[in-house]
Design a protein around this motif. Structure first.
Motif, short mmCIF file in Angstrom:
data_model
loop_
_atom_site.label_atom_id
_atom_site.label_comp_id
_atom_site.label_asym_id
_atom_site.label_seq_id
_atom_site.Cartn_x
_atom_site.Cartn_y
_atom_site.Cartn_z
N MET A 114 0.81 -1.22 0.00
CA MET A 114 0.00 0.00 0.00
C MET A 114 0.84 1.27 0.00
O MET A 114 0.38 2.32 -0.46
N THR A 115 2.06 1.20 0.50
CA THR A 115 2.86 2.43 0.65
C THR A 115 3.96 2.57 -0.39
O THR A 115 4.31 3.69 -0.76
N ALA A 116 4.53 1.47 -0.86
CA ALA A 116 5.68 1.56 -1.77
C ALA A 116 5.20 1.73 -3.21
O ALA A 116 5.41 0.87 -4.07
N ALA A 124 13.35 2.58 -0.21
CA ALA A 124 13.36 2.67 1.26
C ALA A 124 13.00 1.33 1.88
O ALA A 124 13.60 0.91 2.89
N VAL A 125 12.05 0.60 1.28
CA VAL A 125 11.69 -0.73 1.78
C VAL A 125 12.87 -1.69 1.62
O VAL A 125 13.14 -2.52 2.49
N ALA A 126 13.57 -1.60 0.48
CA ALA A 126 14.74 -2.46 0.27
C ALA A 126 15.80 -2.21 1.33
O ALA A 126 16.40 -3.15 1.88
N VAL A 127 16.02 -0.95 1.66
CA VAL A 127 16.99 -0.61 2.70
C VAL A 127 16.51 -1.13 4.06
O VAL A 127 17.29 -1.68 4.84
N LEU A 420 8.48 -9.18 3.82
CA LEU A 420 8.89 -7.88 3.28
C LEU A 420 9.38 -8.03 1.85
O LEU A 420 9.09 -7.20 0.99
N GLY A 421 10.14 -9.11 1.60
CA GLY A 421 10.63 -9.33 0.24
C GLY A 421 9.51 -9.56 -0.75
O GLY A 421 9.51 -9.01 -1.86
N LEU A 422 8.50 -10.37 -0.36
CA LEU A 422 7.37 -10.59 -1.26
C LEU A 422 6.58 -9.30 -1.48
O LEU A 422 6.11 -9.02 -2.59
N GLY A 423 6.42 -8.51 -0.42
CA GLY A 423 5.73 -7.23 -0.58
C GLY A 423 6.47 -6.30 -1.51
O GLY A 423 5.86 -5.59 -2.34
N LEU A 424 7.80 -6.30 -1.41
CA LEU A 424 8.61 -5.44 -2.29
C LEU A 424 8.49 -5.89 -3.74
O LEU A 424 8.41 -5.06 -4.65
N LEU A 425 8.47 -7.20 -3.98
CA LEU A 425 8.28 -7.69 -5.35
C LEU A 425 6.93 -7.23 -5.89
O LEU A 425 6.83 -6.80 -7.06
N ALA A 426 5.88 -7.33 -5.08
CA ALA A 426 4.55 -6.89 -5.52
C ALA A 426 4.53 -5.39 -5.82
O ALA A 426 3.93 -4.95 -6.81
#
Length: 436
Positions: A114-116, A124-127, A420-426
């Motif tokens: 929802m945020t990225a 920022a999520v990756a960091v 977190l990794g799955l969310g970043l991929l999405a």
């Protein structure tokens, strides 16, 4: 005239309600995160935190619906199987921390999606993912249990193994720490190969290089052979993915040379050891770190058939989320002492089937398939996120190679990094789709 898209327009001076609601959800998740990681510390407060988080999620259906992603349907099916795994458990004390850990992971995935929605937020999520992983590794090395499989490496460990001071006897199994490292080490290596332009300065490259050295050093100190194999496999997969995605260039040629060298050396090593020797090691493992009267390999060889039997006995529901460590001794004649904590099935796929049944295992495999497809799509079309997406894919491969003989069990504390990794991929996939 441009028509409103229906999405939150964060650039407007007058912020819509959804803008503030997503920040409210983030604050609530951050506040309850410590309770979900250690739910037994204050059960009543944890219950109140779960009610608060559930209320926020319920009202978000009307204020800020979850964006459409390739993961949504699979995650719905996965959530149903997890609920079944919680309901059927006869050991709520074992199930509670795993359940709250999964809730935290799903909440983290949801918040990232929802945020990225911008490049800056995704980076920022990756960091954050890397910082959280490194923080877990720091805590892990101070609380590392001592299993001196290789005395020379044990002497190189400057940290005092055992209980982590101030954490009520918290200890970390070296194999669990190695499994976490398998998940994020390939991401660091991928960033070294070709960091995003925001991290490509000398300082940025130096920080990534030092973080990679630290991670490799901690991985060596764990003395986890499964972790070493998993991390090595993940790095080989990373090289292969980069070779496949890059156009013809010097970088691609150099990576292909490294990959070919590793493949030739690996094949030569197998020939030098000999298939017969490898077969004898499997059939008659050498005496080493013992679990009761079993070596670490024999321990797994004794445990796996009973885990398969338990899956066959409870195919639809599993034995309950996190409950196998207790159920195994009640129902099956394991060779080790009942006082020994087997922790899990020492195979990530077996453990998933034990936790949430065969339908849950199918949903989990579907989740991995979606992650692979999404990550590859981002790498092919979104060059700006290529190093991150390939690093995450290689990390998933490393985790599951490691998981052939061990497991980061569902709901374990480091599991939030996985979500977190799955969310970043999405999130990266959503941005790539918009730009197509």
């Amino acid at each position: 005239m441009n028509q409103p898209s229906g999405r939150p327009q964060y650039g407007h001076q007058r912020r819509p309600l959804s803008y503030w609601y997503v920040r409210l959800e983030g604050i609530v998740l951050l506040l309850v995160a410590p309770l979900l990681l250690i739910p037994g510390y204050a059960p009543v407060v944890t219950a109140l935190g779960l009610v608060l988080l559930g209320t926020v999620w319920l009202f978000s259906v009307y204020v800020l619906p979850l964006p459409a992603t390739p993961f949504n349907l699979v995650l719905c099916l996965w959530a149903i199987t997890v609920i079944v795994g919680i309901v059927v458990s006869a050991d709520p004390g074992e199930t509670l921390p795993k359940a709250t850990g999964l809730i935290l992971g799903l909440g983290a995935w949801r918040l990232v999606v929802m945020t990225a929605r911008t490049r800056r937020a995704a980076l920022a999520v990756a960091v954050l993912l890397l910082l959280l992983s490194l923080a877990f590794s720091v805590v892990g090395i101070f609380g590392l249990q001592e299993f001196p499989k290789i005395p020379a490496l044990a002497q190189l460990n400057p940290f005092q193994p055992g209980e982590l001071p101030g954490f009520n006897g918290l200890v970390v199994h070296p194999n669990q720490l190695a499994g976490l490292i398998c998940l994020f080490l390939p991401l660091l290596a991928s960033l070294l190969i070709a960091p995003p332009v925001e991290f490509s300065s000398r300082l940025g490259r130096a920080v990534i290089f030092l973080a990679t050295l630290w991670t490799v050093w901690i991985l060596l100190l764990t003395q986890s052979r499964g972790g070493w194999i998993g991390a090595g496999a993940g790095l080989i997969v990373l090289l292969f993915l980069w070779i496949m995605v890059l156009p013809r260039s010097r970088t691609r040629l150099a990576l292909a040379a490294v990959f070919t060298t590793i493949a030739v050396l690996g094949f030569a090593l197998v020939l030098w050891i000999g298939p017969g020797t490898l077969r004898d090691v499997w059939l008659n493992p050498p005496q080493e770190t013992a679990v009761g009267t079993l070596t670490t390999l024999n321990f797994r060889k004794d445990l796996w058939p009973w885990a398969v039997t338990a899956v066959a006995d409870f195919p639809l529901s599993g034995v309950g989320l996190g409950a196998f460590r207790e159920v195994a001794f009640r129902l099956y004649p394991l060779s080790m002492s009942p006082s020994f904590d087997i922790a899990h099935a020492h195979n990530i796929f077996l453990q998933t089937a034990l936790d949430v049944g065969l339908p849950g295992l199918v949903a989990y495999l579907a989740l991995l398939f979606v992650a692979a497809a999404v990550g590859w799509r981002v790498a092919r079309r979104g060059a700006g996120y290529r190093s991150i997406s390939l690093g995450l894919l290689a990390g998933l491969a490393a985790l599951h190679v490691y998981g052939l003989a061990d497991a980061l069990a569902l709901g374990s504390k480091p599991g939030v990094v996985f979500w977190l990794g799955l969310g970043l991929l999405a999130a990266m996939n959503g941005q790539t789709a918009v730009n197509d």
